[in-house]
Design a protein around this motif. Structure first.
Motif, PDB file in Angstrom:
ATOM      1  N   SER A 188      14.922   1.341   3.441  1.00 35.20           N
ATOM      2  CA  SER A 188      13.904   2.182   2.800  1.00 35.20           C
ATOM      3  C   SER A 188      13.909   2.030   1.288  1.00 35.20           C
ATOM      4  O   SER A 188      12.872   2.187   0.631  1.00 35.20           O
ATOM      5  CB  SER A 188      14.130   3.650   3.181  1.00 35.20           C
ATOM      6  OG  SER A 188      13.186   4.486   2.563  1.00 35.20           O
TER       7      SER A 188
ATOM      8  N   GLY B 221      12.013   8.566  -0.635  1.00 34.26           N
ATOM      9  CA  GLY B 221      12.706   7.314  -0.366  1.00 34.26           C
ATOM     10  C   GLY B 221      14.193   7.389  -0.662  1.00 34.26           C
ATOM     11  O   GLY B 221      15.019   6.820   0.071  1.00 34.26           O
TER      12      GLY B 221
ATOM     13  N   VAL C 184       5.552   4.183   3.447  1.00 37.55           N
ATOM     14  CA  VAL C 184       6.956   4.507   3.167  1.00 37.55           C
ATOM     15  C   VAL C 184       7.305   5.872   3.740  1.00 37.55           C
ATOM     16  O   VAL C 184       8.363   6.062   4.362  1.00 37.55           O
ATOM     17  CB  VAL C 184       7.229   4.474   1.645  1.00 37.55           C
ATOM     18  CG1 VAL C 184       8.638   4.955   1.340  1.00 37.55           C
ATOM     19  CG2 VAL C 184       7.022   3.073   1.103  1.00 37.55           C
TER      20      VAL C 184
ATOM     21  N   LEU D  39      10.680   1.491  -1.005  1.00 34.60           N
ATOM     22  CA  LEU D  39      10.432   2.407  -2.120  1.00 34.60           C
ATOM     23  C   LEU D  39      10.082   1.633  -3.383  1.00 34.60           C
ATOM     24  O   LEU D  39       9.144   1.984  -4.110  1.00 34.60           O
ATOM     25  CB  LEU D  39      11.667   3.275  -2.358  1.00 34.60           C
ATOM     26  CG  LEU D  39      11.682   4.149  -3.614  1.00 34.60           C
ATOM     27  CD1 LEU D  39      10.552   5.161  -3.575  1.00 34.60           C
ATOM     28  CD2 LEU D  39      13.029   4.856  -3.740  1.00 34.60           C
TER      29      LEU D  39
END
Length: 444
Positions: A199, A100, A28, A203
């Motif tokens: 994203s 994130g 991530v 996350l």
């Protein structure tokens, strides 16, 4: 050399879960940074810096990339201090949520056309916060993987934490490539936002996995015995500052090399060589895949041969390859360009694969989060954070002569090689044969 204690390995299931949690978290992180890096090369100059010439817009875009790296040492100090006092797990959860969240918000920012000067101001602010949270992520992820692992598999399981870097790059390049294909001419208008907004999904996945991982057994042992440091960051700077500087040097050259491959090469290929963006993104995709395989192979090799021999070979590659790399790119042949990029990613993985265990083994457990985070983040700032920006300035100043960037990468990699040679000599003087049999850093 100061060495970490032998780990108290967890169950096989928890060892794998800890390694997987580290891999997902750093994926991530790398995804966040990579889509920002690619967007800096291809998008931000026209979206957020539309009022300046294209060449300056590219420089300003890479400058915002550097801003995130500049915030990483502060994040490393804050998260390292509390990670050594409160535990690895808690701080890693906070770091992942914050990073994130910033990435998702970047995808929702207004453009320069609609918000004027506030658009780049907000971009820089979010980039600073993103860098702050990322500064606390990498060191903790490394320790969670290594401190759960048995002594003879530290390299292997520790490398999972670094799989996130090429893994995130792979996801980012794939997301950007797919978005370009789907949105076409609308990519610069709104299509580029999609990978940033995605994203939020990554996350969520990372949080679910990371929340199920137990605290590091090494930290738990310190907590149970009351041996935690009261001022871990102060202690590591007072007692282990040479090791911190060595860690900075080791990571600096590698980061410069890999971030030029990941980001600046896209700008160089499209602007100076006239190559299609898709060619460069495909090269990055294939190179990231090669790096994933290389990380695993070289990390496992370091468990049998030792960290330093493998990493020295990787550093030597990074010293020698920059000039051939750009010469091959200058052929403008898509196949040759792709091969040159893949070889660069694969060769650098000899340095990167064993690095997680290498860094964790440099410092005592009670200050490991502080030492690893500070050393890694400073190297990332001075290497990766500045590399695309410096490379773009060098190309402008030299009138498009690639040798200036090649020389820059060679000198940075020479610093990495020198730091490793210093650590090898230090290990030979101060580590006993018994310690070397249990520590990859000491084996030569």
């Amino acid at each position: 050399m100061t060495l970490a204690h032998d780990p108290a390995p967890g169950t096989r299931r928890m060892v794998r879960k800890a390694a997987l949690g580290s891999a997902v978290g750093t994926t991530v992180e790398a995804y966040d940074f990579q889509i920002y890096g690619v967007a800096s090369a291809l998008v931000f100059s026209s979206v957020f810096f539309a009022g300046v010439p294209a060449s300056l817009g590219t420089v300003f875009s890479f400058a915002t990339l550097a801003v995130g790296f500049l915030a990483r040492p502060l994040g490393a100090i804050v998260f390292g201090h509390f990670g050594d006092k409160l535990g690895r797990k808690k701080l890693l959860v906070i770091a992942l949520m914050g990073a994130g969240g910033c990435t998702t918000l970047i995808g929702a920012l207004p453009s320069h056309a609609s918000a004027g000067i506030w658009a780049p101001v907000l971009l820089v602010l979010l980039r600073l916060l993103q860098g702050l949270f990322h500064g606390g992520e990498q060191g903790g992820a490394v320790l969670m993987a290594v401190e759960h692992a048995p002594p003879n598999r530290r390299g292997w399981y520790g490398s999972w934490a670094f799989l996130g870097s090429p893994g995130g790059a792979l996801l980012a390049a794939g997301a950007l490539s797919a978005t370009m294909a789907l949105t076409g001419d609308s990519f610069l208008d709104w299509g580029w936002r999609i990978p940033f907004l995605i994203s939020f999904v990554l996350l969520g996945i990372g949080m679910v996995i990371r929340s199920t991982v137990a605290e590091s057994p090494e930290f738990q042992k310190l907590k149970d015995t009351g041996e935690k440091s009261r001022s871990p960051m102060a202690d590591v700077l007072r007692e282990n500052w040479r090791l911190v500087l060595s860690a900075v040097g080791v990571n600096l050259g590698f980061n410069a090399f890999i971030w030029v491959l990941l980001t600046y090469s896209l700008s160089y290929g499209t602007r100076y060589l006239g190559l299609d963006r898709q060619v460069m993104l495909t090269s990055t995709l294939l190179g990231s895949g090669a790096m994933i395989l290389g990380i695993l192979v070289f990390a496992r090799l370091s468990d049998s041969l030792g960290r330093l021999p493998v990493m020295l070979a990787g550093a030597a590659f990074c010293v020698l390859y920059p000039f051939p790399l750009f010469a091959l790119l200058d052929t403008r042949d898509p196949t040759t360009v792709t091969v040159a990029m893949v070889v660069g990613f694969a060769g650098a993985s000899a340095l990167f694969g064993p690095m997680a265990a290498f860094l964790a083994e440099l410092f005592p457990t009670k200050v490991a989060y502080s030492g690893v985070s500070l050393g890694y983040s400073l190297g990332a700032v001075l290497g990766g954070g500045l590399a695309p920006f410096v490379a773009s300035l060098l190309m402008e100043a030299s009138g498009g002569a690639y040798w200036s960037v090649s020389l820059y990468l060679t000198l940075g990699s020479a610093l990495t090689l020198g730091s490793l040679v210093y650590l090898r000599r230090r290990a030979g003087r101060t580590v006993t044969a018994h310690e070397r049999s249990h520590e990859g850093v000491g084996r030569s």
